[in-house]
Write a protein that holds these residues in place. Structure first.
Motif, PDB file in Angstrom:
ATOM      1  N   LEU A   9       0.832  -1.211   0.000  1.00  0.00           N
ATOM      2  CA  LEU A   9       0.000   0.000   0.000  1.00  0.00           C
ATOM      3  C   LEU A   9       0.862   1.255   0.000  1.00  0.00           C
ATOM      4  N   ARG A  10       1.932   1.236   0.761  1.00  0.00           N
ATOM      5  CA  ARG A  10       2.815   2.397   0.821  1.00  0.00           C
ATOM      6  C   ARG A  10       3.441   2.681  -0.544  1.00  0.00           C
ATOM      7  N   ARG A  11       3.927   1.617  -1.210  1.00  0.00           N
ATOM      8  CA  ARG A  11       4.552   1.807  -2.518  1.00  0.00           C
ATOM      9  C   ARG A  11       3.526   2.206  -3.579  1.00  0.00           C
ATOM     10  N   LEU A  12       2.336   1.636  -3.487  1.00  0.00           N
ATOM     11  CA  LEU A  12       1.278   2.002  -4.427  1.00  0.00           C
ATOM     12  C   LEU A  12       0.860   3.459  -4.211  1.00  0.00           C
TER      13      LEU A  12
ATOM     14  N   LEU B 250      -5.709   6.310  -0.201  1.00  0.00           N
ATOM     15  CA  LEU B 250      -5.690   5.034  -0.903  1.00  0.00           C
ATOM     16  C   LEU B 250      -6.354   3.946  -0.060  1.00  0.00           C
ATOM     17  N   ALA B 251      -6.037   3.918   1.233  1.00  0.00           N
ATOM     18  CA  ALA B 251      -6.618   2.919   2.126  1.00  0.00           C
ATOM     19  C   ALA B 251      -8.128   3.068   2.197  1.00  0.00           C
ATOM     20  N   GLU B 252      -8.607   4.306   2.235  1.00  0.00           N
ATOM     21  CA  GLU B 252     -10.056   4.541   2.305  1.00  0.00           C
ATOM     22  C   GLU B 252     -10.744   4.021   1.049  1.00  0.00           C
ATOM     23  N   THR B 253     -10.094   4.203  -0.108  1.00  0.00           N
ATOM     24  CA  THR B 253     -10.649   3.687  -1.358  1.00  0.00           C
ATOM     25  C   THR B 253     -10.730   2.161  -1.324  1.00  0.00           C
ATOM     26  N   VAL B 254      -9.662   1.520  -0.834  1.00  0.00           N
ATOM     27  CA  VAL B 254      -9.650   0.060  -0.745  1.00  0.00           C
ATOM     28  C   VAL B 254     -10.764  -0.431   0.167  1.00  0.00           C
ATOM     29  N   VAL B 255     -10.928   0.243   1.313  1.00  0.00           N
ATOM     30  CA  VAL B 255     -11.946  -0.176   2.285  1.00  0.00           C
ATOM     31  C   VAL B 255     -13.351   0.064   1.742  1.00  0.00           C
TER      32      VAL B 255
END
Length: 262
Positions: free
Chosen positions: A208-211, A222-227
């Motif tokens: 996730l960090r690299r993405l 990004l994490a919110e989008t994944v969730v």
């Protein structure tokens, strides 16, 4: 001897910002120094205080012409301000008409009608402040400045240094608060990535960090989008990005046939 309590109140009320604090200091230095026609105050951070080329300084002046006297010193790399910064001691000239130490500064000062000058340096917690007073007539301004102005400079520099540290601490608190508030959603996103790729928590977070870096998105966004999507629509991108990365030790093979949660 000026009253320390009165000056402390004047310098420290409401924890002034750096620019406003310097402006107040310059005004008080000019008013408290006999025979001066005005004053300037400059602030320099510790990492910028060495070398004449340091340009990121904050300056306040009681008159626009005096601001130009600060600028010429910084651009020419000479003058009482830089001498005071280099030595940590007061610097100045009783009569610039007969003092040839700083030719560029001297020419500009005489053109503005300034004949005498004195600069006092003060340092506290990584912040260095200089106070300069100027006279239209020759005379020992340095001795005149070392009284009320010296006390004002000590107290004001201490106040501005504390204010700077306080503001920096507020930024750190805000960053920590943001990190604490976003940590749960990052953990949830890591769980989804772990399920999709069959990897462990450390590998999921690293992916996730690299993405986040590659897509120029904040990690929390990004994490919110994944969730929010539960990874749907992102599984191919996650798998492709995971496969393009150098495999780490113990990284399990990932595949597109794994069902998504929920």
């Amino acid at each position: 001897m000026p009253d320390r309590t009165h000056i402390r109140t004047a310098c420290q009320t409401d924890a002034p910002s750096l620019g406003r604090g310097l402006a107040e200091l310059a005004e008080q230095a000019a008013a408290g120094t006999p025979d001066s026609c005005g004053a300037t105050a400059t602030a320099v951070l510790a990492e910028e205080s060495s070398g004449a080329a340091a340009a990121d300084r904050t300056t306040a002046a009681t008159h626009p012409d005096l601001s130009a006297l600060v600028s010429v010193q910084m651009s020419a790399g000479e003058g009482p301000i830089l001498a005071a910064l280099d030595t940590g001691r007061p610097a100045g000239a009783d009569d610039l008409l007969h003092d040839d130490r700083w030719p560029s500064y001297r020419a500009r000062a005489l053109d503005a009608g300034v004949r005498s000058t004195a600069t006092l340096p003060f340092a506290c917690d990584g912040l260095t402040v200089t106070v300069s007073v100027y006279g239209l007539r020759p005379g020992p301004l340095k001795k005149a400045a070392q009284g009320t102005t010296e006390l004002l400079g000590d107290l004001a520099t201490e106040s501005m240094a504390r204010d700077r540290l306080y503001r920096a601490a507020l930024v750190q608190v805000d960053q920590l608060d943001t990190a604490l508030r976003t940590r749960p959603v990052v953990d949830q996103a890591c769980g989804i990535v772990m399920y999709v790729l069959g990897c462990d928590a450390e590998q999921a977070f690293d992916l996730l960090r690299r993405l986040s870096q590659r897509t120029n998105k904040k990690l929390a966004e990004l994490a919110e989008t994944v969730v929010n999507t539960r990874g749907r629509g992102l599984e191919k991108e996650l798998i492709a990005f995971d496969r393009s990365a150098a495999p780490g030790p113990g990284r399990p093979a990932s595949g597109p046939d794994r069902d998504l949660p929920g």
